[in-house]
Design an enzyme around this catalytic site. Sequence first.
Site, PDB file in Angstrom:
ATOM      1  CD  GLU A  69      44.963  45.167  38.686  1.00  0.00           C
ATOM      2  OE1 GLU A  69      43.556  45.320  38.719  1.00  0.00           O
ATOM      3  OE2 GLU A  69      45.468  44.013  38.947  1.00  0.00           O
ATOM      4  CG  ASP A  88      46.844  41.169  37.929  1.00  0.00           C
ATOM      5  OD1 ASP A  88      46.859  41.816  39.085  1.00  0.00           O
ATOM      6  OD2 ASP A  88      45.467  40.956  37.380  1.00  0.00           O
ATOM      7  CB  ILE A  90      47.052  40.162  44.144  1.00  0.00           C
ATOM      8  CG1 ILE A  90      48.371  40.280  44.861  1.00  0.00           C
ATOM      9  CG2 ILE A  90      46.232  39.155  44.703  1.00  0.00           C
ATOM     10  CD1 ILE A  90      48.062  40.692  46.765  1.00  0.00           C
ATOM     11  CG  ASP A  91      44.189  37.822  38.050  1.00  0.00           C
ATOM     12  OD1 ASP A  91      43.750  39.051  37.501  1.00  0.00           O
ATOM     13  OD2 ASP A  91      43.699  36.771  37.905  1.00  0.00           O
ATOM     14  CB  THR A  93      42.326  42.130  44.707  1.00  0.00           C
ATOM     15  OG1 THR A  93      43.494  42.129  43.772  1.00  0.00           O
ATOM     16  CG2 THR A  93      42.420  42.859  45.843  1.00  0.00           C
ATOM     17  CG  ASP A 215      42.710  41.278  34.316  1.00  0.00           C
ATOM     18  OD1 ASP A 215      43.179  40.903  35.293  1.00  0.00           O
ATOM     19  OD2 ASP A 215      42.088  42.073  33.571  1.00  0.00           O
TER      20      ASP A 215
END
Length: 267
Positions: A69, A88, A90-91, A93, A215
Amino acid sequence: MNELELLDIAVQVAGEAADTARRMRNEAITDVGTKSTATDVVTAADRAVEEQVIAALAARRPGDTVLGEEFGGAAVSAPAGGVRWIVDPIDGTVNYLYGLEYYAVSIAAEVDGEIVAGVVRHATTGETWTAAKGHGAFRDGVRLTGSRAVELPLSLIGTGFGYARERRAHQAAVAAHVLPRVRDIRRMGSAALDLCAAAEGRLDAFYEKGLAEWDLAAGGLIAREAGLLVTGLSGRPAGPDMVLAAPPALHGPLDELLTGLDADAGP
């Protein structure tokens, strides 16, 4: 290397990355930038965790490509039979920024355009959802089979909203029409974790417009391997226009409802 071996690597790397994200939080939120809009935030931890994941994957699988990402890599495709990792760091954030403990590391392995392994690691609880193509989906060793709900009016539905003002307005209008037709709606702020919740039956179904590959990749595989249908609307594939993840009994009615509301239209 088969999908189970790829999954084992992903689980190891995601666990290390989640530990880093959790440790860095107080420091990371003092260094916050924005991306697509003023509400689309990125922290120092997003970048640091992705760099850690890329380095860890390279150490274990030199020659593989990575789509992340924060640092991109979408233009770099893997050779035939090669592996592309979709990350990802940190999905969730915004949750991370505000100290809301609903964020995760998501890592998937793709071979010849197909996701074959995926892991989502809840960074604060340590819960780990995993799937390998054809091998089922699991949370911490417990096999997942999705919700048993069969009636849309009695179903708890998860969704999410984008960052652009115009898109959020359209999504809010859709949600306003969905809400009276279901048990309730939850918006928790991490699509990867929401897809895992649907795979487990903590949500009966999930939909969202505007999801990126990172995602959807791992969480989408986990939901499919749990027996959910993961699609777009009206028979189209899941993608940026719409992701609908639901058990077969709910998928048709929810697809019909969302299609009638033009949920995949608008900005």
